[in-house]
Scaffold this active site. Structure first.
Site, PDB file in Angstrom:
ATOM      1  CB  SER A 106      -2.326  -7.997   6.299  1.00 49.26           C
ATOM      2  OG  SER A 106      -1.662  -7.080   7.154  1.00 49.26           O
ATOM      3  CE1 TYR A 109      -0.475  -4.970   1.977  1.00 43.96           C
ATOM      4  CE2 TYR A 109      -0.979  -4.433   4.270  1.00 43.96           C
ATOM      5  CZ  TYR A 109      -0.452  -5.306   3.329  1.00 43.96           C
ATOM      6  OH  TYR A 109       0.072  -6.508   3.734  1.00 43.96           O
TER       7      TYR A 109
END
Length: 677
Positions: free
Chosen positions: A554, A567
């Site tokens: 990400s 996350y």
């Protein structure tokens, strides 16, 4: 129904039964009169299955259509057996209208035989008679005068002339046994032709059953019996499969198929198995797909995996030398170059058969053909002695100029042909898009997901099990990962591309993030990626074929956004795994790269599960506008979709970036704060 439609229906029925003929094996025909659209006069036509077609799935588009008057006129210009190959090109001048499919080498057999309907098939029982040492005498004994023996002759124009002459001289006959090859039958109607084909096959099988030896392959070799527990047998098969695939892919990459059919296991347990395997197959349709003979492991069923792999590598060197000698002994200056010296069939006593091809269907069909060959050998040995055609004759077909031309006409392989991809979290969102793109590029795909039903449904959308399968995998569970990869290996022979995509996210500020939130996200993504990569690396190393590991990380792995510490931290963990594994696995030819998407809202399972609502609240926008919001904060002002991530995976694992490893590719439409430094 017209003769043409009767022909298609008959072909589909015959092609649906493997003991009658196998995939793309045999051919059928019908003759009838139609009106010529140019002259308005009646014209006699021949419809015959075209080159490369399959009887079981034959449609009108798979038929070649020829004018019989022109076809028969070729007899007057036939230059003789030394130049019979020239007649195949002449068939093109006999086509009616657009002609349909390309005529096959067997077209002469159908056009020259004076019967409205003709079948040429490769039934196990028929080939058993055809390959028996005393096949001619057996033919007379089994069928009387209804079926005539034809000595071996390579398929072609002369064989068509031979069979036409035999039918003319034997009006009582309904067909022929073609030495070393198969059967041909005929009839005045489609139903009569099919009935005659089935009578020959059924009569041959009944004779074998009644008069054949009880144990045609000899006694069981102690220690070579099948591993009785199926799970243990398939576990050993999965442990051996990557090394065997590497062996079969020494010259060019192959996809694999595994079978532990009881008939294969029984054959491998018997005394005669080594000698019969060495003799190889006989029917051209068999050995063109299985090579002239298989490679047989000569160790008992309880041999350790390590000992079996070591011995298989030794036998591979022997096999390559033997095949090269076969090529050199029969090649002429005009012969095509050797096409590779690796086996397409590898037999492991107690375990089963591994078959290989340029794609899954070809690999599976090769195994089906070798099972047919086992059935043929069983029948021939039950009545007589199995005696296939000579290696010289096999070579004349395997390296036939016409066969080479057929291979050259095949379309260029897609970019990911022969590659097997294992994608986690692939039943939806980014993972599904990746699986779809890789399958479109020619890869075999294993869709691994926590939800088995959804994984199987997603796989079914991509095609048959020759294209994709769905497996269950909780990536936090090492045992489930091992089981999922075992299924992948048994389905396709091994794994080449591993995509660590499974993920989830909980959007919370630091003070609201619980220990459980932290552990869950790290277990699924950081630990899950580690477990999948570790298990897959064993396969990649054993194959010795290189490979790719892709991490869907990400932009958050390098960009510090608000309210997602768990996350983002786990994505940073994944990002560094890419670098670490790129260094460690590089010596094995395995490339490891990452992709950093940003804000993939549409089609995303993560965003649909609550992450989207939380992020929308964080940024003060409506959830339905979140994709547009993310797009507007990028340099390119474009929304990122699952397909864009899939594009990056296809490029990183494709043929153009063979020297790129340890790279992170941003797929974020341009987020300056996430630029890599």
């Amino acid at each position: 129904m017209t003769a043409k439609h009767d022909l298609i229906a008959r072909s589909n029925r015959l092609g649906a039964e493997p003991h009658i003929t196998n995939y793309a094996g045999g051919n059928t025909s019908a003759k009838d009169t139609e009106t010529d659209p140019v002259t308005g006069e009646p014209v006699e036509l021949l419809w015959v299955k075209g080159s490369g077609g399959d009887l079981g799935t034959l449609t009108e588009q798979g038929l070649a259509v020829l004018r019989l008057d022109r076809m028969r006129a070729l007899v007057d210009v036939y230059p003789g057996i030394e130049r019979e190959d020239e007649m195949v090109a002449a068939f093109d001048f006999c086509l009616h209208g657009k002609g349909g499919a390309a005529p096959s080498i067997d077209t002469a057999m159908h056009g020259l035989v004076d019967a409205p309907h003709v079948d040429h098939l490769h039934p196990d029982a028929g080939i058993a008679i055809a390959t028996a040492a005393d096949g001619e005498q057996l033919t007379a004994r089994v069928f009387g005068e209804k079926v005539v023996w034809v000595p071996w002759r390579r398929p072609g124009f002369q064989l068509g002339l031979d069979i036409a002459e035999i039918k003319a001289q034997n009006p009582q006959a309904i067909g022929c046994i073609l030495g070393g090859h198969g059967i041909t039958a005929w009839g005045d109607t489609s139903d009569e032709c099919e009935a005659n084909s089935r009578w020959i096959i059924d009569t041959a099988q009944a004779y074998i059953d009644e008069h054949g030896a009880a144990e045609p392959f000899g006694a069981v070799r102690p220690g070579f019996e099948a591993i009785g527990d199926q799970d243990a047998r398939r576990e050993k098969a999965a442990a051996l499969a990557p090394s065997i695939r590497g062996i079969a892919s020494h010259d060019k990459p192959m996809v694999g198929h595994f079978s532990d059919d009881p008939r294969v296991l029984d054959f491998l347990a018997r005394d005669k198995a080594p000698a019969l395997a060495e003799l190889g197959t006989s029917c051209p349709d068999h050995f063109l797909r299985t090579k002239v003979k298989p490679m047989l492991l000569d160790l008992p069923a309880d041999a350790s995996v390590e000992d079996a792999i070591a011995r298989l590598h030794e036998l591979h060197e022997v096999y390559r030398a033997d095949y090269t000698a076969y090529y050199n002994a029969h090649a002429t200056p005009e012969s095509p170059a050797i096409r590779g010296a690796d086996p397409l069939i590898v037999l492991v006593p107690g375990v089963g058969m591994f078959s290989f091809g340029a794609n899954k269907q070809t690999a599976r069909v090769a195994g089906e053909f070798y099972l047919n060959a086992i059935n043929v050998m069983r029948g021939a040995e039950a009545l007589s002695t199995y005696t296939p055609i000579s290696d010289a004759e096999k070579f004349r077909i395997e390296y036939w100029a016409l066969e080479e031309a057929k291979l050259q006409r095949m379309p260029k392989p897609k970019s990911h042909a022969t590659r097997v991809a294992f994608v986690t979290g692939a039943a939806s969102g980014i993972g599904k898009a990746i699986a779809t793109r890789l399958a479109a590029e020619g890869a075999c795909v294993v869709i691994a997901d926590l939800d088995l039903e959804k994984a199987q449904a997603a796989a079914a959308e991509l095609g048959s099990t020759d294209v994709a399968i769905g497996v269950q995998a909780n990536v936090t569970d090492a045992a489930q990962i091992d089981t999922a990869l075992r299924e992948a290996v048994l389905a396709f022979g091994g794994v080449d591309i591993v995509v660590n995509n499974a993920g989830l996210s909980l959007s919370k500020p630091l003070l609201e993030t619980t220990e459980g939130d932290w552990d869950l996200q790290h277990d699924v993504m950081a630990k899950g990626s580690f477990l999948v990569s570790k298990a897959a690396a064993r396969i990649l190393i054993d194959q010795g074929m290189g490979g790719d590991v892709i991490y869907i990380s990400s932009k958050n792995s390098v960009f510090a956004g608000p309210n997602n510490i768990a996350y983002s931290a786990t994505k940073a963990d994944q990002a560094h795994q890419v670098r670490l594994l790129a260094v460690e696995l590089g010596e094995h030819g395995v490339k490891v790269n990452g992709i950093n998407p940003d804000g993939v809202v549409r089609g995303s399972g993560i965003f649909a599960s609550g992450w989207g609502a939380n992020r929308a609240a964080t940024y003060g926008v409506d959830e339905q506008d979140l994709g547009t919001f993310y797009a507007q904060r990028t340099i390119l002002k474009r929304e990122v979709l699952p397909d864009h991530v899939a594009n990056a995976v296809a490029v990183l694992t494709g043929p153009d970036l063979t020297h790129t490893t340890g790279l992170h590719v941003p797929v974020d439409a341009g987020v300056a704060a996430a630029f890599l430094r």
